[in-house]
Scaffold this motif. Structure first.
Motif, PDB file in Angstrom:
ATOM      1  N   LYS A 114       0.825  -1.204   0.000  1.00 40.28           N
ATOM      2  CA  LYS A 114       0.000   0.000   0.000  1.00 40.28           C
ATOM      3  C   LYS A 114       0.860   1.256   0.000  1.00 40.28           C
ATOM      4  CE  LYS A 114      -3.677   2.350   2.579  1.00 40.28           C
ATOM      5  NZ  LYS A 114      -4.572   2.305   3.759  1.00 40.28           N
ATOM      6  N   LYS A 115       1.881   1.296   0.854  1.00 40.55           N
ATOM      7  CA  LYS A 115       2.728   2.487   0.941  1.00 40.55           C
ATOM      8  C   LYS A 115       3.551   2.678  -0.322  1.00 40.55           C
ATOM      9  CE  LYS A 115       3.050   2.716   5.975  1.00 40.55           C
ATOM     10  NZ  LYS A 115       3.951   2.755   7.146  1.00 40.55           N
ATOM     11  N   GLU A 116       4.003   1.586  -0.930  1.00 44.41           N
ATOM     12  CA  GLU A 116       4.789   1.699  -2.157  1.00 44.41           C
ATOM     13  C   GLU A 116       3.939   2.236  -3.307  1.00 44.41           C
ATOM     14  OE1 GLU A 116       8.017   1.321  -2.509  1.00 44.41           O
ATOM     15  OE2 GLU A 116       8.232   0.817  -0.402  1.00 44.41           O
ATOM     16  N   ILE A 117       2.692   1.776  -3.396  1.00 43.91           N
ATOM     17  CA  ILE A 117       1.805   2.268  -4.456  1.00 43.91           C
ATOM     18  C   ILE A 117       1.477   3.738  -4.233  1.00 43.91           C
ATOM     19  CG2 ILE A 117      -0.473   2.027  -5.527  1.00 43.91           C
ATOM     20  CD1 ILE A 117      -0.346  -0.955  -4.887  1.00 43.91           C
ATOM     21  N   GLU A 118       1.217   4.117  -2.974  1.00 50.95           N
ATOM     22  CA  GLU A 118       0.932   5.525  -2.664  1.00 50.95           C
ATOM     23  C   GLU A 118       2.117   6.416  -3.022  1.00 50.95           C
ATOM     24  OE1 GLU A 118      -0.070   5.276   1.435  1.00 50.95           O
ATOM     25  OE2 GLU A 118      -2.233   4.976   1.068  1.00 50.95           O
ATOM     26  N   GLY A 154      -8.815  10.877 -19.049  1.00 49.30           N
ATOM     27  CA  GLY A 154      -9.562   9.677 -18.692  1.00 49.30           C
ATOM     28  C   GLY A 154      -9.390   9.354 -17.223  1.00 49.30           C
ATOM     29  N   THR A 155      -9.614   8.104 -16.878  1.00 52.22           N
ATOM     30  CA  THR A 155      -9.523   7.654 -15.485  1.00 52.22           C
ATOM     31  C   THR A 155      -8.511   6.525 -15.380  1.00 52.22           C
ATOM     32  OG1 THR A 155     -11.850   8.215 -15.110  1.00 52.22           O
ATOM     33  CG2 THR A 155     -10.798   6.729 -13.530  1.00 52.22           C
ATOM     34  N   LEU A 156      -7.600   6.645 -14.429  1.00 55.60           N
ATOM     35  CA  LEU A 156      -6.600   5.621 -14.152  1.00 55.60           C
ATOM     36  C   LEU A 156      -6.898   5.027 -12.779  1.00 55.60           C
ATOM     37  CD1 LEU A 156      -4.009   4.064 -14.704  1.00 55.60           C
ATOM     38  CD2 LEU A 156      -2.713   6.051 -13.927  1.00 55.60           C
ATOM     39  N   SER A 157      -7.195   3.728 -12.757  1.00 57.95           N
ATOM     40  CA  SER A 157      -7.552   3.049 -11.508  1.00 57.95           C
ATOM     41  C   SER A 157      -6.408   2.161 -11.049  1.00 57.95           C
ATOM     42  CB  SER A 157      -8.812   2.198 -11.705  1.00 57.95           C
ATOM     43  OG  SER A 157      -9.881   3.004 -12.155  1.00 57.95           O
ATOM     44  N   ILE A 158      -6.092   2.237  -9.765  1.00 58.70           N
ATOM     45  CA  ILE A 158      -5.049   1.397  -9.177  1.00 58.70           C
ATOM     46  C   ILE A 158      -5.670   0.621  -8.020  1.00 58.70           C
ATOM     47  CG2 ILE A 158      -2.761   1.308  -8.143  1.00 58.70           C
ATOM     48  CD1 ILE A 158      -3.727   4.537  -9.715  1.00 58.70           C
ATOM     49  N   LEU A 159      -5.609  -0.688  -8.105  1.00 58.08           N
ATOM     50  CA  LEU A 159      -6.195  -1.549  -7.080  1.00 58.08           C
ATOM     51  C   LEU A 159      -5.110  -2.446  -6.496  1.00 58.08           C
ATOM     52  CD1 LEU A 159      -8.667  -2.836  -5.612  1.00 58.08           C
ATOM     53  CD2 LEU A 159      -8.873  -4.378  -7.569  1.00 58.08           C
ATOM     54  N   GLY A 160      -4.955  -2.400  -5.168  1.00 60.78           N
ATOM     55  CA  GLY A 160      -4.049  -3.314  -4.476  1.00 60.78           C
ATOM     56  C   GLY A 160      -4.857  -4.221  -3.578  1.00 60.78           C
ATOM     57  N   SER A 161      -4.761  -5.526  -3.801  1.00 59.84           N
ATOM     58  CA  SER A 161      -5.616  -6.456  -3.063  1.00 59.84           C
ATOM     59  C   SER A 161      -4.851  -7.717  -2.688  1.00 59.84           C
ATOM     60  CB  SER A 161      -6.841  -6.827  -3.912  1.00 59.84           C
ATOM     61  OG  SER A 161      -6.441  -7.434  -5.125  1.00 59.84           O
ATOM     62  N   VAL A 162      -5.474  -8.513  -1.809  1.00 65.60           N
ATOM     63  CA  VAL A 162      -4.901  -9.787  -1.364  1.00 65.60           C
ATOM     64  C   VAL A 162      -5.873 -10.902  -1.693  1.00 65.60           C
ATOM     65  CG1 VAL A 162      -4.115 -11.113   0.630  1.00 65.60           C
ATOM     66  CG2 VAL A 162      -3.644  -8.667   0.513  1.00 65.60           C
ATOM     67  N   GLU A 163      -5.367 -11.955  -2.333  1.00 62.60           N
ATOM     68  CA  GLU A 163      -6.168 -13.142  -2.633  1.00 62.60           C
ATOM     69  C   GLU A 163      -5.403 -14.368  -2.148  1.00 62.60           C
ATOM     70  OE1 GLU A 163      -7.463 -13.490  -6.637  1.00 62.60           O
ATOM     71  OE2 GLU A 163      -8.345 -11.472  -6.713  1.00 62.60           O
ATOM     72  N   ALA A 180      -0.476 -11.328  -3.461  1.00 65.35           N
ATOM     73  CA  ALA A 180      -0.786  -9.893  -3.499  1.00 65.35           C
ATOM     74  C   ALA A 180      -0.940  -9.492  -4.956  1.00 65.35           C
ATOM     75  CB  ALA A 180       0.342  -9.101  -2.847  1.00 65.35           C
ATOM     76  N   LYS A 181      -1.980  -8.702  -5.240  1.00 69.34           N
ATOM     77  CA  LYS A 181      -2.250  -8.302  -6.621  1.00 69.34           C
ATOM     78  C   LYS A 181      -2.296  -6.784  -6.740  1.00 69.34           C
ATOM     79  CE  LYS A 181      -4.562 -12.371  -8.477  1.00 69.34           C
ATOM     80  NZ  LYS A 181      -5.686 -12.855  -9.308  1.00 69.34           N
ATOM     81  N   VAL A 182      -1.667  -6.280  -7.802  1.00 68.44           N
ATOM     82  CA  VAL A 182      -1.729  -4.869  -8.142  1.00 68.44           C
ATOM     83  C   VAL A 182      -2.334  -4.762  -9.538  1.00 68.44           C
ATOM     84  CG1 VAL A 182      -0.437  -2.733  -8.477  1.00 68.44           C
ATOM     85  CG2 VAL A 182       0.356  -4.418  -6.799  1.00 68.44           C
ATOM     86  N   THR A 183      -3.482  -4.096  -9.644  1.00 69.04           N
ATOM     87  CA  THR A 183      -4.158  -3.948 -10.932  1.00 69.04           C
ATOM     88  C   THR A 183      -4.168  -2.482 -11.342  1.00 69.04           C
ATOM     89  OG1 THR A 183      -5.581  -5.849 -10.451  1.00 69.04           O
ATOM     90  CG2 THR A 183      -6.290  -4.383 -12.219  1.00 69.04           C
ATOM     91  N   ILE A 184      -3.632  -2.208 -12.512  1.00 71.51           N
ATOM     92  CA  ILE A 184      -3.585  -0.848 -13.065  1.00 71.51           C
ATOM     93  C   ILE A 184      -4.414  -0.845 -14.339  1.00 71.51           C
ATOM     94  CG2 ILE A 184      -2.083   0.940 -14.031  1.00 71.51           C
ATOM     95  CD1 ILE A 184       0.163  -0.209 -12.247  1.00 71.51           C
ATOM     96  N   LEU A 189      -0.359  -7.302 -11.746  1.00 72.42           N
ATOM     97  CA  LEU A 189       0.886  -7.853 -11.213  1.00 72.42           C
ATOM     98  C   LEU A 189       0.543  -8.742 -10.026  1.00 72.42           C
ATOM     99  CD1 LEU A 189       3.017  -4.565 -11.071  1.00 72.42           C
ATOM    100  CD2 LEU A 189       2.707  -6.090 -13.014  1.00 72.42           C
ATOM    101  N   THR A 190       1.104  -9.929  -9.989  1.00 73.30           N
ATOM    102  CA  THR A 190       0.839 -10.870  -8.898  1.00 73.30           C
ATOM    103  C   THR A 190       2.149 -11.261  -8.230  1.00 73.30           C
ATOM    104  OG1 THR A 190      -1.042 -11.752 -10.156  1.00 73.30           O
ATOM    105  CG2 THR A 190      -0.268 -13.049  -8.288  1.00 73.30           C
ATOM    106  N   PHE A 191       2.192 -11.144  -6.891  1.00 63.88           N
ATOM    107  CA  PHE A 191       3.397 -11.467  -6.136  1.00 63.88           C
ATOM    108  C   PHE A 191       3.030 -12.373  -4.953  1.00 63.88           C
ATOM    109  CE2 PHE A 191       3.904  -7.166  -7.848  1.00 63.88           C
ATOM    110  CZ  PHE A 191       5.090  -7.303  -8.554  1.00 63.88           C
ATOM    111  N   PRO A 192       3.946 -13.241  -4.543  1.00 68.15           N
ATOM    112  CA  PRO A 192       3.693 -14.029  -3.322  1.00 68.15           C
ATOM    113  C   PRO A 192       3.770 -13.137  -2.088  1.00 68.15           C
ATOM    114  CG  PRO A 192       5.888 -14.490  -4.198  1.00 68.15           C
ATOM    115  CD  PRO A 192       5.197 -13.624  -5.214  1.00 68.15           C
TER     116      PRO A 192
END
Length: 427
Positions: free
Chosen positions: A275-279, A331-340, A344-348, A408-411
């Motif tokens: 979260k902090k890295e994306i911010e 336009g609109t740029l969406s950034i989603l950071g989530s856990v599955e 860990a997933k980052v969607t841009i 992007l998907t990371f362990p």
């Protein structure tokens, strides 16, 4: 000639034609539009081939293996192609008269609706599941037709006809789907090998010449900087020196990208708060977004991954910058950071110009860029390399005129490691 012989001849014709077409389609970087046309023409030819050589029953009803190319078209081709195949089969079937053909035409329309609804689910399955699903679907269709003919038209159905029609048609679809999926896997593997070889060449090139090139660049930049600060040079001419320094800095950035590729892994591995890295990356990119009338929206979940903070920032900034540049009219740029689960997933996601299948498949190749003369292709090349070094993966979804979504998907790494690593980052 028996029904079994007719159906086997149908099947051999289908296999030969589709194998020839598969050989042509297996070439790298095919134009998707041309591929769809070739696929549609080949499936149409197999439909005509089957219907020109049917098995006639004593009651005047005909049987052939036309459902094999029909199902392949519905599951593997564009919706327009599947609609065309449905129309073609109905037209050819009606040539035998409406009374003998109405059941076949109605059944075909029902099967078209079933396979169309099934396709989105089918596309994401593994090869084994695709083979099983296609086999079950063909078994259902074959049984439906032969039972319907028996009870609606009271046509005598022999045991040989019953089993040969159902088994040969079901076995045929299993065999063809297996061949198509195997070819697709082999083609994907070949593409990865070629891509890895290109990356290896760039890595060796970077390791061998980067340092030698960097030394004279640094020296040249230093002297130009001294000249630029000199009062003996007129102010109007200092503009040329400024341009020269900027170009040297650009060359330095390109060499740095090459060096990133030459390194097999980051030197310092840390536990990063996603979260902090994306911010942090968003804060860097905000001025560029404002200049391009791009609205940023983010939804971030705190979790931890392993990597190098500097290199991970390079990945995020590169992707965010590309997304903004893909929206020249805003336009609109969406950034989603989530856990599955354990990932860990980052969607841009952007709603910009998008890419076609050919561009999407080549993304990350050395020297390939969608920006034409404005891009070197090194940025995305480095992004792929850094993500791979972090044991991550990249998935790209894009459509022309609708935008691009990169995931992007990371362990995940346990958050207990955060204290020591974050002290290192802050210091």
């Amino acid at each position: 000639m028996t029904s079994t012989s007719h159906f086997l001849i149908n099947l051999i014709g289908i296999l030969l034609l589709l194998l020839i077409v598969q050989f042509w389609l297996n070439r790298l970087h095919q134009n998707p539009f041309v591929t769809e046309i070739v696929m549609g023409l080949s499936l149409s030819a197999t439909v005509v081939l089957c219907m020109l050589y049917p098995f006639h029953t004593n009651g005047g009803v005909i049987f052939n293996l036309r459902f094999i190319p029909f199902v392949l078209g519905c599951l593997y081709s564009h919706k327009i192609t599947s609609m065309w195949l449905t129309f073609l089969i109905i037209c050819l079937r009606l040539m035998h008269g409406l009374e003998a053909s109405w059941f076949s035409c109605v059944s075909l329309l029902i099967f078209f609706l079933i396979t169309t609804k099934l396709k989105p689910f089918y596309t994401n399955l593994s090869m084994t599941k695709k083979i099983i699903i296609s086999g079950i679907l063909m078994l259902f269709m074959s049984t439906w037709i032969i039972v319907g003919v028996k009870f609606l038209f009271h046509v005598p159905i022999t045991i040989e006809l019953f089993f040969s029609y159902i088994l040969i048609q079901s076995f045929g679809i299993l065999l063809i789907v297996y061949i198509m999926e195997s070819n697709k896997e082999k083609q994907s593997l070949l593409y990865k090998i070629i891509r890895m070889e290109k990356v290896e060449v760039v890595s060796h090139l970077a390791a061998s010449i980067s340092h030698e090139v960097r030394n004279p660049l640094t020296t040249t930049r230093g002297f130009l900087q001294l000249l630029n600060e000199s009062k003996a040079i007129p102010k109007a001419e200092k503009g040329y020196l400024t341009v020269a320094i900027q170009e040297l800095d650009q060359a330095e950035r390109i060499i740095r990208d090459y060096l990133t590729f030459a390194k097999p892994a980051p030197e310092e591995i840390e536990s990063l708060n996603l979260k902090k890295e994306i911010e942090r990356a968003i804060n860097i990119i905000v001025p560029l977004a404002n200049m391009n009338i791009v609205e940023l929206s983010s939804e971030l979940e705190s979790c931890y991954i392993k990597g190098n903070a500097g290199l991970f920032q390079q990945v995020l900034v590169n992707l965010l910058k590309n997304a903004i540049e893909a929206m020249p009219s805003g336009g609109t740029l969406s950034i989603l950071g989530s856990v599955e689960k354990t990932l860990a997933k980052v969607t841009i996601a952007d709603n910009g110009v998008g890419m076609n299948d050919l561009q999407r498949n080549r993304l990350g190749e050395p020297y390939f860029s969608t920006k034409e003369i404005r891009g070197t292709g090194l940025g995305m090349m480095v992004v792929f390399r850094i993500v791979e070094s972090m044991n991550g993966s990249i998935n790209v979804e894009s459509e022309l005129g609708k935008g691009t979504r990169i995931t992007l998907t990371f362990p995940l790494t346990p958050s207990v490691e955060k204290s020591n690593s974050y002290i290192r980052i802050l210091n």
